[in-house]
Write an enzyme that holds these catalytic residues in place. Structure first.
Site, PDB file in Angstrom:
ATOM      1  CB  CYS A  14      57.705  24.655  50.770  1.00 18.76           C
ATOM      2  SG  CYS A  14      57.919  24.142  49.045  1.00 18.76           S
ATOM      3  CB  CYS A  20      61.235  25.182  44.171  1.00 19.95           C
ATOM      4  SG  CYS A  20      60.015  25.987  43.101  1.00 19.95           S
ATOM      5  CB  CYS A  94      53.058  24.354  44.673  1.00 18.72           C
ATOM      6  SG  CYS A  94      53.585  26.070  44.418  1.00 18.72           S
ATOM      7  CD  GLN A 207      45.209  40.771  38.450  1.00 17.58           C
ATOM      8  OE1 GLN A 207      46.210  40.537  39.127  1.00 17.58           O
ATOM      9  NE2 GLN A 207      45.232  41.601  37.420  1.00 17.58           N
ATOM     10  CD  GLU A 257      42.477  44.366  25.701  1.00 16.14           C
ATOM     11  OE1 GLU A 257      43.437  43.982  25.011  1.00 16.14           O
ATOM     12  OE2 GLU A 257      42.571  44.742  26.883  1.00 16.14           O
ATOM     13  CG  ASN A 308      46.084  45.942  35.438  1.00 12.61           C
ATOM     14  OD1 ASN A 308      47.238  46.034  35.839  1.00 12.61           O
ATOM     15  ND2 ASN A 308      45.421  44.796  35.411  1.00 12.61           N
ATOM     16  CB  CYS A 338      52.089  42.915  39.256  1.00 16.62           C
ATOM     17  SG  CYS A 338      52.063  42.322  37.562  1.00 16.62           S
TER      18      CYS A 338
END
Length: 381
Positions: A14, A20, A94, A207, A257, A308, A338
């Protein structure tokens, strides 16, 4: 005969590695990155005195996975924040981007924005469709609508959403007007071996990677299939990314939800399911509202819980479990996050409620970075 290079020994190149802040592990062979993440998760569990099985790692590759990414726009530069600075590194390429998203970034960079500062999400859908979400201040949105030229060019190549309300620009013949959000196929999940289009917005939470998400969906279906005819309650279904894989092997799912736009997407997805899956719709119920504060008196009518949660974790969602006898609590709990620190705090509560970790998987959908997704299967003792 030339041997195939081992991807675990791979180092991605990269040109922005020194400046970065987006990737923290570019200097490290991919196999070492996976070991690092495995060790970090084990340490987080150890600090909470959580016993765990061997941590499995699943990966879709060492890089070039992301099909969506949020870029910052600052003084004509489009990219990510630099290391130790609030300045933006202007990125032409990227290592995080899938080939399709890299191609879209290259095309998008030809547009020059009369905006000093803002956020731009670029996304490619399952069939390669291109989308962009322009999250600018109201004064800058008006400037773009009045300028017209940029929007005209952008609409020729992509679907455009503008502002926090995800409005869609439409040309009236003399000016641009913003109409209500529009649902399209911007992501994909799986029910067994069948791909399912997910209707949502460019700005919707999904995701980051289509390829890695297939691994996640497969893991959810596999775990729930271990519990025959299970009745599942899901915390935070969103657009249905985990709901539908769960539905593939559960006898019923209650999807909870609070976000109305996400539920609109889920409902349209259910309407457009492939004919071979239409019989699954009757197994799903949807609960609208703030389920963290009040949804049920207890969980006795469910065999399993699927969660989640956001960065904050499960919060009050677990409280009803404390009031139940051990044998009345759901048999299993699938937790995906995560944010391993808040996950570990919730796992301590579940441990106190009589659950033990049976399987733990890291899905490395953020290669070259310190982030990772964790999936854990817990069972009632």
């Amino acid at each position: 005969m030339q041997s195939t290079p081992n991807p675990l020994n791979q180092l991605l190149e990269c040109p922005y590695q020194q400046t970065c802040s987006g990737c923290q592990y570019l200097h490290m062979p991919y196999g070492e990155q996976l070991n690092q993440k495995q060790g970090e998760l084990a340490q987080i569990f150890a600090r909470k005195d959580l016993q765990h099985p061997p941590i499995e790692i699943l990966s879709a590759g060492a890089g070039h996975l992301r099909d969506r990414l949020d870029f910052s726009l600052q003084g004509g530069r489009l990219g990510l924040y630099g290391k130790g600075t609030h300045d933006i590194v202007d990125l032409e390429t990227c290592a995080q981007l899938s080939p399709a998203l890299q191609e879209w970034l290259t095309e998008f960079r030809r547009f020059e924005w009369p905006v000093e500062k803002g956020s731009i999400r670029l996304r490619v859908g399952p069939d390669g469709q291109k989308g962009v979400w322009l999250d600018f201040a109201n004064v800058d949105i008006k400037k773009i609508l009045d300028e017209q030229t940029i929007l005209r060019g952008l609409l020729e190549v992509a679907f455009v959403e503008i502002g926090q309300r995800r409005k869609v620009p439409v040309w009236t013949g003399s000016e641009f007007k913003l109409k209500d959000p529009e649902l399209n196929v911007w992501f994909e999940t799986w029910m067994g071996e069948t791909p399912v289009d997910l209707y949502c917005h460019v700005a919707s939470f999904t995701q980051p990677s289509l390829e890695a998400n297939k691994i996640i969906a497969s893991q959810i279906t596999k775990w729930i299939s271990q519990f025959t005819q299970s009745r599942v309650i899901e915390f935070g279904s969103g657009i249905g990314n985990l709901t539908l894989p769960a539905l593939a092997s559960a006898s019923s799912v209650l999807a909870c939800e609070i976000d109305a736009l996400s539920l609109e997407g889920l409902e349209k997805t259910l309407e457009r399911l492939p004919a071979s899956l239409k019989d699954q719709v009757g197994k799903l119920q949807i609960h609208r509202g703030d389920f963290q504060k009040k949804i049920l008196n207890d969980f006795t009518e469910f065999d399993g819980i699927l969660a989640n949660p956001p960065r904050s974790g499960l919060m009050g969602f677990l409280d009803p479990l404390e009031k139940l006898n051990l044998q009345d609590r759901p048999k299993f709990f699938i937790y995906m996050s995560c944010f391993p620190e808040s996950m570990a705090a919730d796992l301590v509560k579940l441990k106190n409620f009589g659950y033990e970790m049976k399987e733990c998987v890291i899905v490395d959908q953020f290669p070259q970075s310190t982030h990772f997704e964790v999936l854990s299967l817990l069972q009632r003792k």
